[in-house]
Scaffold this active site. Structure first.
Site, PDB file in Angstrom:
ATOM      1  CB  THR A  44      58.486 104.322  20.036  1.00 41.23           C
ATOM      2  OG1 THR A  44      59.178 105.520  20.361  1.00 41.23           O
ATOM      3  CG2 THR A  44      59.267 103.558  18.985  1.00 41.23           C
ATOM      4  CG  HIS A  47      55.562 106.641  15.884  1.00 41.47           C
ATOM      5  ND1 HIS A  47      54.814 107.603  15.247  1.00 41.47           N
ATOM      6  CD2 HIS A  47      56.208 107.292  16.887  1.00 41.47           C
ATOM      7  CE1 HIS A  47      54.995 108.766  15.828  1.00 41.47           C
ATOM      8  NE2 HIS A  47      55.836 108.612  16.838  1.00 41.47           N
ATOM      9  CG  HIS A  67      60.610 100.544  24.155  1.00 41.24           C
ATOM     10  ND1 HIS A  67      59.740 100.786  23.121  1.00 41.24           N
ATOM     11  CD2 HIS A  67      60.735 101.729  24.805  1.00 41.24           C
ATOM     12  CE1 HIS A  67      59.356 102.042  23.138  1.00 41.24           C
ATOM     13  NE2 HIS A  67      59.946 102.645  24.165  1.00 41.24           N
ATOM     14  CB  CYS A 103      80.663 104.049  23.948  1.00 41.54           C
ATOM     15  SG  CYS A 103      78.993 103.601  23.420  1.00 41.54           S
ATOM     16  CB  CYS A 111      76.101 104.387  21.465  1.00 40.51           C
ATOM     17  SG  CYS A 111      76.765 103.004  20.505  1.00 40.51           S
ATOM     18  CB  SER A 267      58.938 116.275  19.771  1.00 34.98           C
ATOM     19  OG  SER A 267      59.561 117.446  19.240  1.00 34.98           O
ATOM     20  CG  LEU A 268      61.524 111.455  17.723  1.00 36.23           C
ATOM     21  CD1 LEU A 268      61.438 109.940  17.684  1.00 36.23           C
ATOM     22  CD2 LEU A 268      62.962 111.919  17.580  1.00 36.23           C
ATOM     23  CB  ILE A 291      66.510 115.384  24.773  1.00 34.02           C
ATOM     24  CG1 ILE A 291      66.749 116.807  25.271  1.00 34.02           C
ATOM     25  CG2 ILE A 291      66.576 114.377  25.916  1.00 34.02           C
ATOM     26  CD1 ILE A 291      68.044 117.020  26.001  1.00 34.02           C
TER      27      ILE A 291
END
Length: 346
Positions: A44, A47, A67, A103, A111, A267-268, A291
């Site tokens: 990420t 990206h 992160h 949540c 969420c 994957s994205l 996922i």
């Protein structure tokens, strides 16, 4: 705590990032301030660094990104009772609302109002990071900071692999980036009879082999579908973990899965993927799962247990260490695909 710190700033709506001196974050009553000892580069982050279409539509520079990290608490807010100065910690990176229907049903990882640390808020490519205490995960004292820093992405691998049963089953992991390689190791540790790793990058296929793959397939040199079918007596694999995001690879995954199998997608893909839903999903009767993130905090418990029990050893995956100032070297390696996990040290 007052003063300034070094941080990697996504400084412009374009390629790259730079080191800047910025104020040390202040904390609210429900937050803690953490001195970062190790922070790892994620796909990420790449990206965002390269400023692809996804990042252009999602992030808003200038801000501190990153992160994945591990560090030590140096200050706690007035309302924090479960953590103290000196605790060695990492963090769940999804900031959730705790009030939407997802949540309220315990599905915090999906969420509707999720914000992600280092994507939607200031992150951890810095000497210090401030985070809500509810997101903090305490690490064992004996866990090295570099290993602790990659628990968050390992959680993605664990969530993908263990969203169904793998014991005694054949598993194909498509895409051997760092999370895919961790998925290989998790599947093997959790009893998969075969773990087949597929990619076109020989460096990362070699890492997957070291991390437990029973077979590696370079999809640019062999027909991946026919090879997988030959390895499974013509039946196909029971489980596919899709980590590549490539439309061709994804379609190959649907061709190599057995009837009634499970297809879990972490994957994205950067563009829509055309699938033969009739023949590859409906008539096969397979289960397709999206996922996202980690189950909070079930997946963290699984990750910690796999690491502490030594059933999964991630040390071979951490191939490079750099000081925070040399972050560009780490991003260059990630972009070139000539590394496993790259860890930066503020």
């Amino acid at each position: 705590m007052s003063g300034t710190m070094k941080a990697i700033i996504k400084h412009t709506r374009g390629y790259g990032a730079k080191i800047e001196t910025v104020p040390i974050p202040t904390i609210r009553d429900n937050e803690v301030l953490i001195k970062v000892h190790a922070t790892s580069i994620c796909g990420t982050d790449v990206h965002i660094y390269t400023w692809d279409e996804w990042s252009q539509s999602r992030v808003n520079p200038p801000y501190v990104f990153g992160h994945e990290f591990a560090g030590e608490i140096v200050k706690v807010g007035n309302k924090v009772t479960n953590l103290q100065v000196g605790d060695r910690v990492s963090a769940e990176t999804h900031l959730v609302c705790y009030s939407c229907s997802q949540c309220l049903n315990g599905n915090y990882h999906i969420c509707k109002n999720t914000k992600i640390i280092g994507v939607d808020t200031n992150g951890c490519f810095a000497e210090y990071v401030a985070l809500p205490a509810v997101n903090i995960w305490k690490n064992p004292e004996e866990m090295p900071y570099d290993i602790a820093s990659i628990q968050e992405p390992m959680g993605n691998a664990v969530h993908t692999v263990l969203s169904g049963d793998v014991a005694g089953k054949t598993v194909a992991v498509i895409g051997c980036g760092p999370i895919g390689i961790m998925a290989v190791s998790v599947a093997k540790a959790c009893g998969a009879s075969q773990v087949i790793a597929l990619d076109i990058n020989e460096y990362r296929l070699d890492l997957a082999k070291k991390m437990g793959a029973t077979t590696i397939i370079n999809s640019s040199e062999a027909d991946p579908v026919q090879t997988v079918l030959s390895l499974t007596n013509g039946d196909g694999v029971d489980v596919v973990c899709e980590m590549s995001g490539h439309p061709v690879a994804m379609n190959q995954g649907f061709k190599m899965i057995t009837n009634g199998g499970r297809f879990s997608i972490l994957s994205l893909p950067t563009r829509p993927v055309e699938l033969d839903i009739t023949n590859d999903i409906v008539f096969k009767g397979i289960q397709v799962q999206g996922i996202t993130g980690r189950r909070m905090f079930t997946t963290w418990q699984q990750v910690s247990s796999l690491l502490n029990s030594k059933q999964v050893d991630v040390k071979p995956l951490i191939t490079h260490h750099f000081p925070l100032d040399e972050f560009e070297k780490g991003f260059d390696l990630m972009i070139a695909g000539k590394c496993g996990k790259v860890v930066l040290h503020p």
